[in-house]
Design an enzyme around this catalytic site. Sequence first.
Site, PDB file in Angstrom:
ATOM      1  N   GLU B  53      36.406  33.257  39.267  1.00  8.94           N
ATOM      2  CA  GLU B  53      35.296  33.261  38.313  1.00  8.94           C
ATOM      3  C   GLU B  53      34.804  31.860  37.956  1.00  8.94           C
ATOM      4  O   GLU B  53      33.629  31.671  37.620  1.00  8.94           O
ATOM      5  CB  GLU B  53      35.681  34.021  37.044  1.00  8.94           C
ATOM      6  CG  GLU B  53      35.786  35.527  37.221  1.00  8.94           C
ATOM      7  CD  GLU B  53      37.159  35.991  37.682  1.00  8.94           C
ATOM      8  OE1 GLU B  53      37.996  35.131  38.069  1.00  8.94           O
ATOM      9  OE2 GLU B  53      37.411  37.205  37.669  1.00  8.94           O
ATOM     10  N   PHE B 115      44.408  46.527  27.582  1.00 11.78           N
ATOM     11  CA  PHE B 115      44.547  45.927  28.906  1.00 11.78           C
ATOM     12  C   PHE B 115      43.302  45.092  29.238  1.00 11.78           C
ATOM     13  O   PHE B 115      42.178  45.547  29.055  1.00 11.78           O
ATOM     14  CB  PHE B 115      44.740  47.029  29.956  1.00 11.78           C
ATOM     15  CG  PHE B 115      44.831  46.473  31.349  1.00 11.78           C
ATOM     16  CD1 PHE B 115      45.875  45.623  31.701  1.00 11.78           C
ATOM     17  CD2 PHE B 115      43.868  46.768  32.296  1.00 11.78           C
ATOM     18  CE1 PHE B 115      45.951  45.083  32.979  1.00 11.78           C
ATOM     19  CE2 PHE B 115      43.942  46.238  33.579  1.00 11.78           C
ATOM     20  CZ  PHE B 115      44.993  45.382  33.918  1.00 11.78           C
ATOM     21  N   GLN B 116      43.542  43.911  29.705  1.00 11.31           N
ATOM     22  CA  GLN B 116      42.470  42.955  30.055  1.00 11.31           C
ATOM     23  C   GLN B 116      41.532  42.692  28.877  1.00 11.31           C
ATOM     24  O   GLN B 116      40.337  42.469  29.061  1.00 11.31           O
ATOM     25  CB  GLN B 116      41.700  43.401  31.301  1.00 11.31           C
ATOM     26  CG  GLN B 116      42.573  43.308  32.551  1.00 11.31           C
ATOM     27  CD  GLN B 116      41.798  43.333  33.850  1.00 11.31           C
ATOM     28  OE1 GLN B 116      40.738  43.927  33.952  1.00 11.31           O
ATOM     29  NE2 GLN B 116      42.332  42.655  34.864  1.00 11.31           N
ATOM     30  N   LYS B 165      32.628  48.148  27.339  1.00 16.87           N
ATOM     31  CA  LYS B 165      32.396  49.151  28.376  1.00 16.87           C
ATOM     32  C   LYS B 165      31.639  50.371  27.854  1.00 16.87           C
ATOM     33  O   LYS B 165      30.805  50.939  28.555  1.00 16.87           O
ATOM     34  CB  LYS B 165      33.733  49.579  28.984  1.00 16.87           C
ATOM     35  CG  LYS B 165      33.545  50.277  30.320  1.00 16.87           C
ATOM     36  CD  LYS B 165      34.843  50.467  31.058  1.00 16.87           C
ATOM     37  CE  LYS B 165      34.590  51.129  32.417  1.00 16.87           C
ATOM     38  NZ  LYS B 165      35.839  51.384  33.149  1.00 16.87           N
ATOM     39  N   MET B 484      40.672   8.278  42.175  1.00 14.21           N
ATOM     40  CA  MET B 484      40.381   7.616  40.912  1.00 14.21           C
ATOM     41  C   MET B 484      41.643   7.492  40.057  1.00 14.21           C
ATOM     42  O   MET B 484      41.846   6.493  39.377  1.00 14.21           O
ATOM     43  CB  MET B 484      39.287   8.380  40.154  1.00 14.21           C
ATOM     44  CG  MET B 484      38.627   7.579  39.053  1.00 14.21           C
ATOM     45  SD  MET B 484      37.876   6.037  39.637  1.00 14.21           S
ATOM     46  CE  MET B 484      36.179   6.542  39.891  1.00 14.21           C
TER      47      MET B 484
END
Lengths: 171, 587
Positions: B53, B115-116, B165, B484
């Site tokens: 993501e 969940f999630q 949802k 760097m």
Amino acid sequence: MSMPSETIETHTLSVLVDNESGVLARVVGLFSGRGYNIESLTVAEVDTRSRLSRITLVTSGTPMIIEQIKAQLGRLVPVHTVRDLTVEGPMVSRELALIKVAGTGERRVESLRIADIFRARVVDSTNDSFVFEIVGKTGKVEAFIKLMEPLGLVDISRTGVAAIARGSEGL
Amino acid sequence: MSAETMPGAKMVLKALSEQGVDVIFGYPGGAVLPIYDELFQQNQIRHVLVRHEQAAVHAAEGYARSTGKVGCVLVTSGPGSTNAVTGLTDALMDSIPVVCLTGQVATHLIGNDAFQEADTTGITRPCTKHNYLVKRLDDLSRVIHEAFYVARSGRPGPVVVDLPKDILLGKGTYVPMNRVGKHRTYQPQMKGDLKAIETAVAHMAAARRPLFYVGGGVINSGPAACQLLTQFVRTTGFPLTSTLMGLGAYPGSDPQSLGMVGMHGTYEANLAMHDCDVMICIGARFDDRVTGRLDAFSPGSTKIHVDIDPSSINKNVAVDVPIIGDVAHVLEDMMKVWKATQARPEKAAMESWWKQIATWRKRDCLAYKTTDKIIKPQFAIQRLYEATRDRETYITTEVGQHQMWAAQFYTFEHPNRWMTSGGLGTMGYGYPAAMGVQMAHPEALVVDIAGEASFMMNMQEIATCVQYKLPVKAFILNNEYMGMVRQWQELLHGGRYSESHSTALPDFVKLADSFGAHGIMVDDPAKLDEAIAEMIAIDKPVLMDVRVDPAENCFPMIPSGRAHNEMLLGPEDAGDDAISDDGRMLV
């Protein structure tokens, strides 16, 4: 270009916001995330029809920081207006405190006598305690609390500052 | 009433189409299945399945920066949204318009540790310009339209819309874009204050050592702003320097351009910043990489600052003439006032200022030692530039030495051709960003100038490039170090290279092969041009492993805690005392 002033100033800000979920978290998160001070913060809905809340904030910092705080508040999406009451002319500011003092005898009488001088009201009383309600500027509230300390101060609850500009103009 | 009832998920897509979205970068999951189901049943919006993501947000950033449109992301709840956080923060720091739709558990489950489930609006509040949690179906279409408005207006930035949802599954009435009224509070000021503009022009006309200092705000204001800037700068005859984000706003090869300013900017740009008497800052924010030591920053100059974001003004540096407004609007007015007042800076003063600049330029601060034994990273970018300058080329970068060399050695003539992570400094930005650019410009050449360490942070996206036939070129300057970090350890920590060596690197050619991409390895300076030509010619994603000198450092450099006139020009300047104790405290 002269160097900006480093003196720390205290300012009272009035912020009109949409009363929506998370708006206070945005304001508070802005202060913690950027390391600004909050000395006092009060918030309540002031316009139920258009669902607007007014946040009164007392903050401190250098003039550059205060300017930055106002600009940062101003760019939060749910913020309508940001006003600096400290610089925009005279204002009235008040806070309310509930102060519990426990004791008997001479100390009890003395607390009542001082409360009278400060125009604090007794809102609860038992045989060995009072709850005083005091309204005034922060300095007055603090002076009262200081005097109560040796007289059996038990508990303090303060609302924080609510402020409004003097005169006929609205926010 | 002709209003249609439809599921929330369908409203989402309808709103996106109305907002002009043609590509979404995303990754499915339980909470957003209703949107994926709707995506499946339509042909208007293309979906690009990323492999992480974070990459979805960077891809949307690349898309947005190369087109000027709002980039769009779709991720699921919980890990989907937490993975997006780095990308969102990156977009916030660099003012990139992105709308990120995140799935959320059903409203009745919010707060139950479902969940999630993650507190997405809570987590993303400090890393977005604004965010929404849609709790009522009636708000859904309005919120999405508003999200696009907020993302692209004023100083652009990322906006998250969290979609439970049950809202996606429930049926409601769609509100079209033109039915959503003017925003209640968010109305950025576009026109600058004319009095302030007149004051600014008066300072400019009286200037003896003026300098334009321009940033990403010019590019965000649009191509018209860049054109106006170019006209105005040419009319005045003043020199110009650019921040990392502003490269391309003004043609880089123009004689009035002094190159990039700041920590790894050019000697002439930094000394001009230090010595100028009137600084015209346009769409830049006096970032610490630009200013160096604040109390020694351009001590003698009158500072004019044009910015659409009032909070950028007087944040780090107190300015004399603040002008709040959109760059294009302000420049238009500035030009008018300049012409109307027949402003003519004193000729002799300008000549001597340009003479001074010419002596600084003669120092040739970007010079490096070439050799025919090993590829110098600067040389690799120069050759890439020569091979690609005459075609439509978009450059993205990762973060580190290669990024600074790209900024120094690749010349940008046009805006929106250069995408780099400036504010946040996100390693792993460049490759997914290049994907987003390539989606928007299928025919163009898109090159991610990368380091091997940064590239490995999002190299899973090779699969995405192969799947969608995106011929993105990863031009990896492989020095086997986090360069760097190694450079700072050399300068600040006695050469103790703690954990900065890229041990156990993959064979990039085989890696490319295994994904179905094309791999090239080159370690001979004589074969570099041929390898670059091959990279360009192949119509496939290419990983080009350019083995470069591992010991090369990026110069010039203003060490942390130093002023612009205390630059290190090369290794010979970088002694033990190059960085003060105070400087060591700074990043």
